[in-house]
Motif scaffolding. Sequence first.
Motif, PDB file in Angstrom:
ATOM      1  N   THR A 149       0.825  -1.213   0.000  1.00 14.90           N
ATOM      2  CA  THR A 149       0.000   0.000   0.000  1.00 14.90           C
ATOM      3  C   THR A 149       0.858   1.261   0.000  1.00 14.90           C
ATOM      4  O   THR A 149       0.501   2.260  -0.627  1.00 14.90           O
ATOM      5  N   VAL A 150       2.001   1.220   0.669  1.00 17.35           N
ATOM      6  CA  VAL A 150       2.913   2.368   0.644  1.00 17.35           C
ATOM      7  C   VAL A 150       3.441   2.581  -0.774  1.00 17.35           C
ATOM      8  O   VAL A 150       3.454   3.703  -1.293  1.00 17.35           O
ATOM      9  N   GLU A 200     -13.001   4.448  -7.774  1.00 18.40           N
ATOM     10  CA  GLU A 200     -12.269   5.692  -8.046  1.00 18.40           C
ATOM     11  C   GLU A 200     -11.176   5.882  -6.992  1.00 18.40           C
ATOM     12  O   GLU A 200     -11.465   5.889  -5.794  1.00 18.40           O
ATOM     13  N   PRO A 201      -9.917   6.041  -7.411  1.00 21.87           N
ATOM     14  CA  PRO A 201      -8.843   6.245  -6.427  1.00 21.87           C
ATOM     15  C   PRO A 201      -8.975   7.582  -5.707  1.00 21.87           C
ATOM     16  O   PRO A 201      -9.626   8.502  -6.190  1.00 21.87           O
ATOM     17  N   LEU A 202      -8.334   7.668  -4.565  1.00 17.31           N
ATOM     18  CA  LEU A 202      -8.322   8.918  -3.805  1.00 17.31           C
ATOM     19  C   LEU A 202      -7.562   9.993  -4.570  1.00 17.31           C
ATOM     20  O   LEU A 202      -6.643   9.696  -5.334  1.00 17.31           O
ATOM     21  N   ASN A 203      -7.936  11.239  -4.340  1.00 14.22           N
ATOM     22  CA  ASN A 203      -7.196  12.359  -4.930  1.00 14.22           C
ATOM     23  C   ASN A 203      -5.841  12.543  -4.261  1.00 14.22           C
ATOM     24  O   ASN A 203      -4.983  13.215  -4.791  1.00 14.22           O
ATOM     25  N   TYR A 204      -5.701  11.969  -3.068  1.00 10.71           N
ATOM     26  CA  TYR A 204      -4.477  12.141  -2.298  1.00 10.71           C
ATOM     27  C   TYR A 204      -3.898  10.771  -1.954  1.00 10.71           C
ATOM     28  O   TYR A 204      -4.102  10.262  -0.851  1.00 10.71           O
ATOM     29  N   PRO A 205      -3.149  10.166  -2.874  1.00 15.21           N
ATOM     30  CA  PRO A 205      -2.648   8.809  -2.620  1.00 15.21           C
ATOM     31  C   PRO A 205      -1.725   8.705  -1.409  1.00 15.21           C
ATOM     32  O   PRO A 205      -1.605   7.645  -0.822  1.00 15.21           O
ATOM     33  N   PHE A 206      -1.105   9.815  -1.003  1.00 19.51           N
ATOM     34  CA  PHE A 206      -0.223   9.757   0.163  1.00 19.51           C
ATOM     35  C   PHE A 206      -0.998   9.368   1.419  1.00 19.51           C
ATOM     36  O   PHE A 206      -0.425   8.849   2.365  1.00 19.51           O
ATOM     37  N   MET A 207      -2.315   9.596   1.433  1.00 19.36           N
ATOM     38  CA  MET A 207      -3.120   9.188   2.588  1.00 19.36           C
ATOM     39  C   MET A 207      -3.157   7.658   2.686  1.00 19.36           C
ATOM     40  O   MET A 207      -3.055   7.104   3.779  1.00 19.36           O
ATOM     41  N   MET A 240       1.663   2.536   6.072  1.00 18.38           N
ATOM     42  CA  MET A 240       2.711   2.599   7.105  1.00 18.38           C
ATOM     43  C   MET A 240       2.165   2.149   8.454  1.00 18.38           C
ATOM     44  O   MET A 240       2.832   1.418   9.188  1.00 18.38           O
ATOM     45  N   MET A 241       0.947   2.575   8.786  1.00 17.47           N
ATOM     46  CA  MET A 241       0.348   2.167  10.066  1.00 17.47           C
ATOM     47  C   MET A 241       0.116   0.655  10.097  1.00 17.47           C
ATOM     48  O   MET A 241       0.376   0.010  11.112  1.00 17.47           O
ATOM     49  N   VAL A 242      -0.364   0.096   8.997  1.00 14.62           N
ATOM     50  CA  VAL A 242      -0.599  -1.347   8.936  1.00 14.62           C
ATOM     51  C   VAL A 242       0.719  -2.100   9.104  1.00 14.62           C
ATOM     52  O   VAL A 242       0.782  -3.113   9.807  1.00 14.62           O
ATOM     53  N   GLY A 243       1.773  -1.608   8.491  1.00 15.22           N
ATOM     54  CA  GLY A 243       3.082  -2.225   8.658  1.00 15.22           C
ATOM     55  C   GLY A 243       3.554  -2.194  10.104  1.00 15.22           C
ATOM     56  O   GLY A 243       4.143  -3.160  10.603  1.00 15.22           O
ATOM     57  N   VAL A 244       3.271  -1.111  10.813  1.00 15.53           N
ATOM     58  CA  VAL A 244       3.639  -1.007  12.235  1.00 15.53           C
ATOM     59  C   VAL A 244       2.864  -2.030  13.059  1.00 15.53           C
ATOM     60  O   VAL A 244       3.415  -2.657  13.968  1.00 15.53           O
ATOM     61  N   TYR A 245       1.573  -2.222  12.738  1.00 17.03           N
ATOM     62  CA  TYR A 245       0.810  -3.296  13.391  1.00 17.03           C
ATOM     63  C   TYR A 245       1.520  -4.633  13.170  1.00 17.03           C
ATOM     64  O   TYR A 245       1.604  -5.458  14.081  1.00 17.03           O
ATOM     65  N   GLY A 246       2.017  -4.838  11.952  1.00 21.31           N
ATOM     66  CA  GLY A 246       2.726  -6.086  11.644  1.00 21.31           C
ATOM     67  C   GLY A 246       3.918  -6.301  12.558  1.00 21.31           C
ATOM     68  O   GLY A 246       4.156  -7.408  13.046  1.00 21.31           O
ATOM     69  N   TYR A 247       4.669  -5.241  12.805  1.00 22.41           N
ATOM     70  CA  TYR A 247       5.795  -5.357  13.730  1.00 22.41           C
ATOM     71  C   TYR A 247       5.304  -5.753  15.125  1.00 22.41           C
ATOM     72  O   TYR A 247       5.904  -6.595  15.789  1.00 22.41           O
TER      73      TYR A 247
END
Length: 139
Positions: A25-26, A39-46, A52-59
């Motif tokens: 996703t990152v 329709e994709p978001l206008n702000y893909p950085f969101m 990034m948060m999901v990856g932190v859950y993974g850790y």
Amino acid sequence: MNHETFYRSIFYSAAIYNIAWGLTTVLFPNLMFELLGIEPLNYPFMMSGIGMMVGVYGYGYWVVARHIRQYPQLVVIGIMGKLLGAVGWSYHVYLGDIPAYSLWMNVFNDVIWLPLFVGYLFWVCQGFCEANRKSGEKG
């Protein structure tokens, strides 16, 4: 397979899944939307931020797997994230912001893990209760 081995494998699996999903996703923030035909978001950085948060859950799940009885509070945080994520996504389906078929993503990202995580908490709490009862008998 005993409970400890079972839950250890669950949390290693959850860790790998969350880190892989988060990293994907990152790197490709619109991929999920493209695969679902939304329709994709206008702000893909969101979406990258969510990744990034999901990856932190993974850790966190990796830490739980390595120290299976030591960090149940991390699993409580995981349960809250999975519940709130599913509720939030469902709310936006209800509002008509996203199609209902997109809920399948929540099934794989959230719902299938919930009974396993809750079962783990019952198992850990049962162990704590037994340890406290035994220490009370000695004193």
